[in-house]
Design a protein around this motif. Structure first.
Motif, PDB file in Angstrom:
ATOM      1  N   ILE A 142      29.952  73.851 -11.545  1.00 41.03           N
ATOM      2  CA  ILE A 142      29.087  72.854 -12.184  1.00 41.03           C
ATOM      3  C   ILE A 142      29.713  72.368 -13.486  1.00 41.03           C
ATOM      4  O   ILE A 142      29.671  71.173 -13.806  1.00 41.03           O
ATOM      5  CB  ILE A 142      27.681  73.435 -12.400  1.00 41.03           C
ATOM      6  CG1 ILE A 142      26.981  73.583 -11.054  1.00 41.03           C
ATOM      7  CG2 ILE A 142      26.864  72.571 -13.347  1.00 41.03           C
ATOM      8  CD1 ILE A 142      25.683  74.344 -11.111  1.00 41.03           C
ATOM      9  N   GLY A 143      30.328  73.275 -14.246  1.00 41.06           N
ATOM     10  CA  GLY A 143      30.986  72.880 -15.492  1.00 41.06           C
ATOM     11  C   GLY A 143      32.154  71.944 -15.262  1.00 41.06           C
ATOM     12  O   GLY A 143      32.320  70.946 -15.968  1.00 41.06           O
ATOM     13  N   VAL A 144      32.976  72.241 -14.265  1.00 41.21           N
ATOM     14  CA  VAL A 144      34.118  71.369 -13.942  1.00 41.21           C
ATOM     15  C   VAL A 144      33.620  70.022 -13.437  1.00 41.21           C
ATOM     16  O   VAL A 144      34.160  68.969 -13.790  1.00 41.21           O
ATOM     17  CB  VAL A 144      35.046  72.056 -12.919  1.00 41.21           C
ATOM     18  CG1 VAL A 144      36.072  71.090 -12.371  1.00 41.21           C
ATOM     19  CG2 VAL A 144      35.726  73.243 -13.563  1.00 41.21           C
ATOM     20  N   GLU A 191      34.253  62.495 -18.090  1.00 35.34           N
ATOM     21  CA  GLU A 191      35.617  62.242 -18.554  1.00 35.34           C
ATOM     22  C   GLU A 191      35.823  60.864 -19.176  1.00 35.34           C
ATOM     23  O   GLU A 191      36.574  60.741 -20.137  1.00 35.34           O
ATOM     24  CB  GLU A 191      36.585  62.451 -17.381  1.00 35.34           C
ATOM     25  CG  GLU A 191      38.045  62.393 -17.750  1.00 35.34           C
ATOM     26  CD  GLU A 191      38.651  61.035 -17.461  1.00 35.34           C
ATOM     27  OE1 GLU A 191      39.622  60.707 -18.147  1.00 35.34           O
ATOM     28  OE2 GLU A 191      38.157  60.338 -16.573  1.00 35.34           O
ATOM     29  N   TRP A 248      29.434  79.436  -9.184  1.00 34.26           N
ATOM     30  CA  TRP A 248      28.643  78.203  -9.163  1.00 34.26           C
ATOM     31  C   TRP A 248      28.579  77.572 -10.556  1.00 34.26           C
ATOM     32  O   TRP A 248      28.651  76.344 -10.696  1.00 34.26           O
ATOM     33  CB  TRP A 248      27.244  78.466  -8.628  1.00 34.26           C
ATOM     34  CG  TRP A 248      27.193  78.487  -7.147  1.00 34.26           C
ATOM     35  CD1 TRP A 248      27.149  79.571  -6.342  1.00 34.26           C
ATOM     36  CD2 TRP A 248      27.199  77.346  -6.277  1.00 34.26           C
ATOM     37  NE1 TRP A 248      27.122  79.189  -5.026  1.00 34.26           N
ATOM     38  CE2 TRP A 248      27.150  77.830  -4.953  1.00 34.26           C
ATOM     39  CE3 TRP A 248      27.241  75.981  -6.497  1.00 34.26           C
ATOM     40  CZ2 TRP A 248      27.140  76.978  -3.859  1.00 34.26           C
ATOM     41  CZ3 TRP A 248      27.236  75.139  -5.397  1.00 34.26           C
ATOM     42  CH2 TRP A 248      27.188  75.632  -4.099  1.00 34.26           C
ATOM     43  N   GLY A 249      28.436  78.385 -11.585  1.00 30.95           N
ATOM     44  CA  GLY A 249      28.404  77.857 -12.947  1.00 30.95           C
ATOM     45  C   GLY A 249      29.716  77.200 -13.341  1.00 30.95           C
ATOM     46  O   GLY A 249      29.735  76.158 -13.986  1.00 30.95           O
ATOM     47  N   GLY A 250      30.835  77.824 -12.950  1.00 29.56           N
ATOM     48  CA  GLY A 250      32.141  77.228 -13.226  1.00 29.56           C
ATOM     49  C   GLY A 250      32.330  75.904 -12.494  1.00 29.56           C
ATOM     50  O   GLY A 250      32.858  74.936 -13.054  1.00 29.56           O
ATOM     51  N   ALA A 284      30.799  68.577 -14.256  1.00 32.75           N
ATOM     52  CA  ALA A 284      30.264  67.842 -15.407  1.00 32.75           C
ATOM     53  C   ALA A 284      31.392  67.222 -16.223  1.00 32.75           C
ATOM     54  O   ALA A 284      31.288  66.070 -16.659  1.00 32.75           O
ATOM     55  CB  ALA A 284      29.419  68.765 -16.277  1.00 32.75           C
ATOM     56  N   LEU A 285      32.478  67.958 -16.426  1.00 30.92           N
ATOM     57  CA  LEU A 285      33.624  67.384 -17.146  1.00 30.92           C
ATOM     58  C   LEU A 285      34.245  66.228 -16.365  1.00 30.92           C
ATOM     59  O   LEU A 285      34.704  65.251 -16.959  1.00 30.92           O
ATOM     60  CB  LEU A 285      34.674  68.452 -17.415  1.00 30.92           C
ATOM     61  CG  LEU A 285      34.383  69.391 -18.570  1.00 30.92           C
ATOM     62  CD1 LEU A 285      35.491  70.414 -18.697  1.00 30.92           C
ATOM     63  CD2 LEU A 285      34.217  68.631 -19.864  1.00 30.92           C
ATOM     64  N   ILE A 288      37.004  67.740 -26.206  1.00 27.91           N
ATOM     65  CA  ILE A 288      37.168  68.806 -25.215  1.00 27.91           C
ATOM     66  C   ILE A 288      38.490  68.682 -24.462  1.00 27.91           C
ATOM     67  O   ILE A 288      39.320  69.591 -24.467  1.00 27.91           O
ATOM     68  CB  ILE A 288      35.990  68.803 -24.211  1.00 27.91           C
ATOM     69  CG1 ILE A 288      34.676  69.055 -24.948  1.00 27.91           C
ATOM     70  CG2 ILE A 288      36.202  69.848 -23.137  1.00 27.91           C
ATOM     71  CD1 ILE A 288      33.454  68.875 -24.100  1.00 27.91           C
TER      72      ILE A 288
END
Length: 75
Positions: free
Chosen positions: A35-37, A44, A31-33, A39-40, A53
């Motif tokens: 959410i990180g993707v 963007e 889930w954290g991964g 957010a990017l 980044i």
């Protein structure tokens, strides 16, 4: 004959035992991964995110590199 009661120390972190944290770790990591993707993906279009980044990603980084034309450069 009386039975003897022994106490075992069971350390917890915010009320969760180590077994519970180890059982939930893979799920929370996925889930954290995600959410990180996400957010990017949403951030963007911001130039600072592109330069700091996204342009440093190993394979896809060249997509976000935008060279400045010498005619547009103020220097």
């Amino acid at each position: 004959m009386a039975t003897r009661i022994t106490h075992k120390y069971n350390p917890t972190f915010s009320g969760f035992s180590r077994q519970v944290l180890l059982r939930w770790a893979p799920n929370l990591g996925l889930w954290g991964g995600a959410i990180g993707v996400g957010a990017l993906f949403l951030l963007e279009p911001i130039p600072r995110v592109q330069n700091v980044i996204l342009s440093k990603l190993p394979i896809l980084g060249d997509y976000w590199v935008r060279p400045i034309d010498p005619a547009d450069s103020p220097f």
